[in-house]
Write an enzyme that holds these catalytic residues in place. Structure first.
Site, short mmCIF file in Angstrom:
data_model
loop_
_atom_site.label_atom_id
_atom_site.label_comp_id
_atom_site.label_asym_id
_atom_site.label_seq_id
_atom_site.Cartn_x
_atom_site.Cartn_y
_atom_site.Cartn_z
CB SER A 35 -0.96 -0.05 1.20
OG SER A 35 -1.97 0.91 1.08
CG ASP A 121 -6.51 -3.95 -3.09
OD1 ASP A 121 -7.17 -3.02 -2.58
OD2 ASP A 121 -5.30 -4.13 -2.89
CG HIS A 155 -5.42 -2.73 0.61
ND1 HIS A 155 -4.80 -2.34 -0.56
CD2 HIS A 155 -4.87 -1.98 1.59
CE1 HIS A 155 -3.93 -1.39 -0.29
NE2 HIS A 155 -3.93 -1.16 1.01
#
Length: 328
Positions: A35, A121, A155
């Site tokens: 991320s 995600d 995610h």
């Protein structure tokens, strides 16, 4: 002044932090991140491509994607990839190379890149990572870029042994996907690595080290950095074996202040390190008013040079890297 230095040293000692040590390391390094950490890994790679031999990004987008704008970071660079234009990003890259703000772009050609994005995600959608692939393809041959887009992961950092359900969000952002992302990334970058079993333990030492000394102009927190980071040192590396350094950047709300050492213990890197003589550095960002979720700076909250060698965060991590090599 001497009393102040002594007091700071005692505070570090009492909180369990040690001075970062030096080891018998190769001169080149690799980086990875999830991320905001993926964006940071990319920024560190592009800035220091003369030293960094490869980078792995889990759920991240292209270099300088946010264009120094927080709204762009949370909009196009996370959710709307069709709005990401690569031409200005590559122009910024070229200007950075021309002015010495990043290393010469010719270095990127010999690098190896790993990109992972889960089909589920919902935080950084797959199209954003595909823009990262397209960006790198401008500088690196496609054979050196490995992409993984076919796993039903939310995610998260994907592992084969720890975390929540692969397709669901959880507060640690580490998911058990029956896929060892750390191994796959490092093996693509370096090649020929031994694969740890899903039940492998960790035989090395996880050290909490003082990050404060690597920021000279102001306290580390001024730049969104924690006072301490983690370093995982396998027994062989501690005993003087020739090892390699890998730097792993956590994601937002994944640093020490939010989840303690969970990312450093359970992201999957340490088991790979034990078998293959890697030291893993886990620098730690933290929250400040302009960065409440403890993200790495990939939109400019520390200043306009955030994606270059003049970035406060990149400079601090570079100094940590050099210390482990006995060069700082």
């Amino acid at each position: 002044m001497e009393r102040c230095v002594l007091l700071l040293a005692l505070i570090g000692f009492c909180s369990g932090q040690s001075r970062l040590g030096s080891y018998n390391l190769e001169s080149s390094v690799s980086v990875s991140g999830i991320s905001s950490g993926a964006y940071m890994a990319n920024q560190f790679h592009v800035s220091h491509s003369g030293r960094v031999v490869g980078a792995a990004m889990f759920a991240g987008g292209p270099y300088y994607c946010a264009l120094g704008n927080a709204l762009t970071s949370t909009g196009p660079c996370m959710q709307f990839p069709s709005s990401i234009a690569l031409t200005p990003l590559k122009a910024y890259t070229q200007t950075g190379a021309n002015t010495g703000l990043i290393d010469p772009l010719s270095n990127l050609a010999r690098g190896r890149v790993f990109i992972f994005s889960g089909t589920k995600d919902s935080v950084v959608v797959q199209g954003v990572s595909k823009k990262l692939e397209e960006y790198y393809a401008s500088y690196i041959t496609t054979g050196s870029i490995k992409t993984v887009y076919n796993i039903a992961a939310q995610h998260s950092m994907p592992t084969d042994s720890y975390g929540g359900a692969c397709g669901s969000l959880n507060s640690e952002y580490i998911n058990n996907c029956n896929y060892n992302g750390a191994y796959e990334a490092l093996n693509h970058i370096h090649g020929g690595l031994q694969r740890p079993s899903s039940s492998a333990g960790q035989s090395g030492q996880l050290i909490l080290f003082d990050q404060s000394e690597f920021f000279n102009l102001a306290p580390a927190v001024t730049y969104g950095m924690d006072t301490a980071g983690y370093l995982y040192v396998p027994t062989a590396c501690r005993n003087g074996a020739r090892c390699r350094l890998h730097i792993a950047f956590h994601g937002c709300v994944q640093g020490r202040e939010k989840v303690g050492d969970k990312f450093a213990r359970y992201a999957g890197y340490n088991q790979v390190a034990d078998l293959n003589n890697f030291i893993i550095m886990y620098p730690q960002a933290r929250s400040i008013i302009t960065n409440p979720q403890g993200c790495w700076d990939w939109w400019g909250y520390t200043g306009i040079a955030y994606a270059t060698k003049n970035s406060f965060q990149i400079t601090g991590v570079q100094r940590m890297m050099l210390r482990t090599m006995g060069q700082y």
